[in-house]
Motif scaffolding. Structure first.
Motif, short mmCIF file in Angstrom:
data_model
loop_
_atom_site.label_atom_id
_atom_site.label_comp_id
_atom_site.label_asym_id
_atom_site.label_seq_id
_atom_site.Cartn_x
_atom_site.Cartn_y
_atom_site.Cartn_z
N LEU A 53 7.20 -2.47 3.10
CA LEU A 53 8.16 -2.94 4.09
C LEU A 53 8.39 -1.93 5.21
CD1 LEU A 53 10.86 -4.82 2.00
CD2 LEU A 53 8.86 -5.70 3.17
N SER A 54 8.01 -0.67 4.98
CA SER A 54 8.13 0.33 6.04
C SER A 54 7.01 0.18 7.07
CB SER A 54 8.10 1.74 5.45
OG SER A 54 6.78 2.08 5.03
N GLY A 55 6.01 -0.65 6.77
CA GLY A 55 4.91 -0.88 7.70
C GLY A 55 3.60 -0.25 7.30
N LEU A 56 3.59 0.51 6.20
CA LEU A 56 2.34 1.12 5.75
C LEU A 56 1.39 0.06 5.22
CD1 LEU A 56 3.52 4.36 3.91
CD2 LEU A 56 2.27 4.23 6.05
N LYS A 57 0.09 0.26 5.47
CA LYS A 57 -0.91 -0.72 5.03
C LYS A 57 -1.67 -0.26 3.80
CE LYS A 57 -1.59 -2.80 9.57
NZ LYS A 57 -2.58 -3.18 10.61
N ARG A 58 -1.79 1.05 3.61
CA ARG A 58 -2.59 1.51 2.47
C ARG A 58 -2.08 2.86 1.98
NH1 ARG A 58 -8.38 3.19 5.34
NH2 ARG A 58 -7.63 5.13 6.31
N ILE A 59 -2.33 3.12 0.69
CA ILE A 59 -1.95 4.39 0.07
C ILE A 59 -3.10 4.87 -0.81
CG2 ILE A 59 0.53 3.96 0.08
CD1 ILE A 59 0.31 3.06 -2.84
N GLU A 60 -3.03 6.14 -1.18
CA GLU A 60 -3.98 6.72 -2.12
C GLU A 60 -3.22 7.17 -3.36
OE1 GLU A 60 -7.30 9.21 -0.14
OE2 GLU A 60 -5.60 9.32 1.25
N ILE A 61 -3.86 7.02 -4.52
CA ILE A 61 -3.24 7.42 -5.79
C ILE A 61 -4.18 8.40 -6.49
CG2 ILE A 61 -2.33 6.65 -7.99
CD1 ILE A 61 -0.75 5.48 -5.75
N PHE A 62 -3.61 9.54 -6.93
CA PHE A 62 -4.38 10.55 -7.66
C PHE A 62 -3.72 10.83 -9.00
CE2 PHE A 62 -5.03 11.31 -3.15
CZ PHE A 62 -6.41 11.42 -3.05
N LEU A 63 -4.51 10.97 -10.02
CA LEU A 63 -3.98 11.40 -11.31
C LEU A 63 -3.51 12.84 -11.19
CD1 LEU A 63 -6.66 9.81 -13.61
CD2 LEU A 63 -4.26 9.17 -13.52
N ILE A 128 1.29 9.96 -5.27
CA ILE A 128 1.15 8.89 -4.30
C ILE A 128 1.09 9.53 -2.91
CG2 ILE A 128 2.15 6.78 -3.37
CD1 ILE A 128 3.75 6.58 -6.01
N HIS A 129 -0.02 9.30 -2.22
CA HIS A 129 -0.25 9.94 -0.91
C HIS A 129 -0.39 8.88 0.17
CE1 HIS A 129 -1.75 12.66 2.16
NE2 HIS A 129 -2.81 11.88 2.32
N ALA A 130 0.33 9.07 1.27
CA ALA A 130 0.20 8.20 2.45
C ALA A 130 0.06 9.11 3.66
CB ALA A 130 1.41 7.29 2.60
N LYS A 131 -0.97 8.88 4.44
CA LYS A 131 -1.31 9.78 5.55
C LYS A 131 -0.15 9.98 6.51
CE LYS A 131 -4.68 10.38 9.27
NZ LYS A 131 -5.86 9.79 9.95
N ASP A 132 0.58 8.91 6.81
CA ASP A 132 1.64 8.99 7.82
C ASP A 132 2.94 9.59 7.29
OD1 ASP A 132 -0.03 7.86 9.69
OD2 ASP A 132 0.59 5.82 9.22
N LEU A 133 3.04 9.75 5.98
CA LEU A 133 4.25 10.35 5.39
C LEU A 133 3.96 11.81 5.06
CD1 LEU A 133 5.42 7.46 3.03
CD2 LEU A 133 6.14 7.94 5.37
N SER A 135 6.08 14.53 5.62
CA SER A 135 7.24 15.41 5.54
C SER A 135 8.20 14.89 4.48
CB SER A 135 7.96 15.49 6.89
OG SER A 135 8.60 14.26 7.19
N GLU A 136 9.07 15.78 4.02
CA GLU A 136 10.06 15.37 3.02
C GLU A 136 11.01 14.33 3.59
OE1 GLU A 136 13.47 17.36 0.10
OE2 GLU A 136 11.98 18.62 1.11
N ASP A 137 11.39 14.49 4.89
CA ASP A 137 12.30 13.53 5.51
C ASP A 137 11.68 12.13 5.55
OD1 ASP A 137 14.26 15.40 5.92
OD2 ASP A 137 13.72 15.81 8.00
N ALA A 138 10.38 12.07 5.84
CA ALA A 138 9.71 10.76 5.90
C ALA A 138 9.74 10.07 4.55
CB ALA A 138 8.28 10.94 6.38
N TRP A 139 9.49 10.83 3.48
CA TRP A 139 9.53 10.23 2.14
C TRP A 139 10.96 9.85 1.75
CZ3 TRP A 139 6.43 7.93 -1.06
CH2 TRP A 139 5.05 8.15 -0.97
N MET A 140 11.94 10.67 2.13
CA MET A 140 13.32 10.37 1.78
C MET A 140 13.78 9.07 2.45
SD MET A 140 14.42 12.34 -0.49
CE MET A 140 16.07 11.67 -0.45
N GLN A 141 13.27 8.77 3.64
CA GLN A 141 13.62 7.52 4.29
C GLN A 141 13.10 6.33 3.48
OE1 GLN A 141 12.58 7.34 8.46
NE2 GLN A 141 13.22 9.45 8.80
#
Length: 282
Positions: A53-63, A128-133, A135-141
């Motif tokens: 819902l924040s507008g992200l289209k894809r994420i990466e997941i690493f063990l 959980i990694h997203a290229k556009d996130l 910073s800590e502030d971005a994740w906290m939002q």
């Protein structure tokens, strides 16, 4: 760190914002043993849904569990893949489907590496990694969003009988009607609505009418409970297109809000019942 669901209830699953093994992102701690982080699956769905819902289209997941990090030093070897390019496309699949796919992929790993047969734990520690996130502030939002989980309803049954109400008196003479009704062209003003507001309100309703608390009357062709989003203060009256002026209603209650001779009392009841609503004097 933990997050709350849309009702303000804390989700029992630990997470943290970190820079680990060269990647910045959110760590979701593994489930177990016993009841540790017992809401792992719920937390993962909430996170994915809010990212979507924040507008992200894809994420990466690493063990990211300690044993796998020692056995597989290369991050690419620890990537959980859903598509050939290694990404999970959250804009195309639901949060539930993405979570299930992540869980299935995790089961091909144990503490020593990747296996040919799925037999391991599907709730391991992940990054959980997203290229556009970045910073800590971005994740906290993302984590501060107040969205409920999407609801997947198998079927809606055992609906209570509705009162028939009062019927209009039938005219004495049966009307003939028109075989070829006259066509009239009218000019109508239509307001552009924010689809994210609609999606948020529908998801937070959990498939129930926010006025009468009944289940949605049917499942729509896209597999979701059918409810209509109503502006408490109408757009034509100057009301805003915001979540604090919108409710999810069954079609019957939606018509009541517009046409009932008690619509003002119904409106007041909504303000008393739904705490997110704000009174607008337009």
């Amino acid at each position: 760190m933990k997050i709350n669901d849309a009702n303000g209830v804390e989700i029992d699953s630990e997470m943290s914002i970190v820079f680990e093994d060269g990647y910045f992102g959110l760590i979701l701690e593994s489930w177990g043993p016993k009841v540790r982080n017992k809401d792992y699956n719920k937390a993962l769905e909430v996170i994915i849904h809010r990212l979507k819902l924040s507008g992200l289209k894809r994420i990466e997941i690493f063990l990211a569990s300690s044993g796998i990090r020692k056995s597989l030093n290369n991050m690419n070897d620890r990537r959980i893949k859903n598509h050939v390019d290694g990404f999970f496309y959250i804009d195309k699949d639901s949060a539930i489907d993405n979570r299930l796919n992540i869980s299935k992929s995790q089961k091909f790993f144990d503490a020593t590496g990747k296996k040919q047969v799925a037999s391991g734990n599907g709730t391991k520690r992940i990054l959980i990694h997203a290229k556009d996130l970045n910073s800590e502030d971005a994740w906290m939002q993302i984590l501060d969003f107040n969205y409920k989980l999407p609801l997947k309803v198998a079927n809606i049954s055992n609906l209570k009988e509705k009162d028939p109400g009062k019927y209009l008196q039938m005219p004495a003479i049966k009307p003939e009607g028109q075989i070829n009704p006259l066509r009239i062209t009218k000019t109508v003003t239509v307001f552009e609505r924010d689809p994210k507001v609609v999606e948020w309100v529908l998801f937070t309703s959990y498939g129930k009418c926010e006025n009468c608390n009944s289940d949605a009357p049917f499942i729509s062709i896209n597999g979701e409970p059918f409810l209509e989003v109503h502006h408490v203060v109408s757009l034509s009256a100057g009301g805003p297109d915001t979540v604090d002026n919108c409710v999810a209603l069954c079609p019957n209650c939606h018509r009541k809000m517009h046409f009932s001779n008690e619509h003002e009392d119904l409106k007041s009841a909504l303000y008393s019942k739904i705490t997110r609503l704000k009174k607008y004097n337009c």
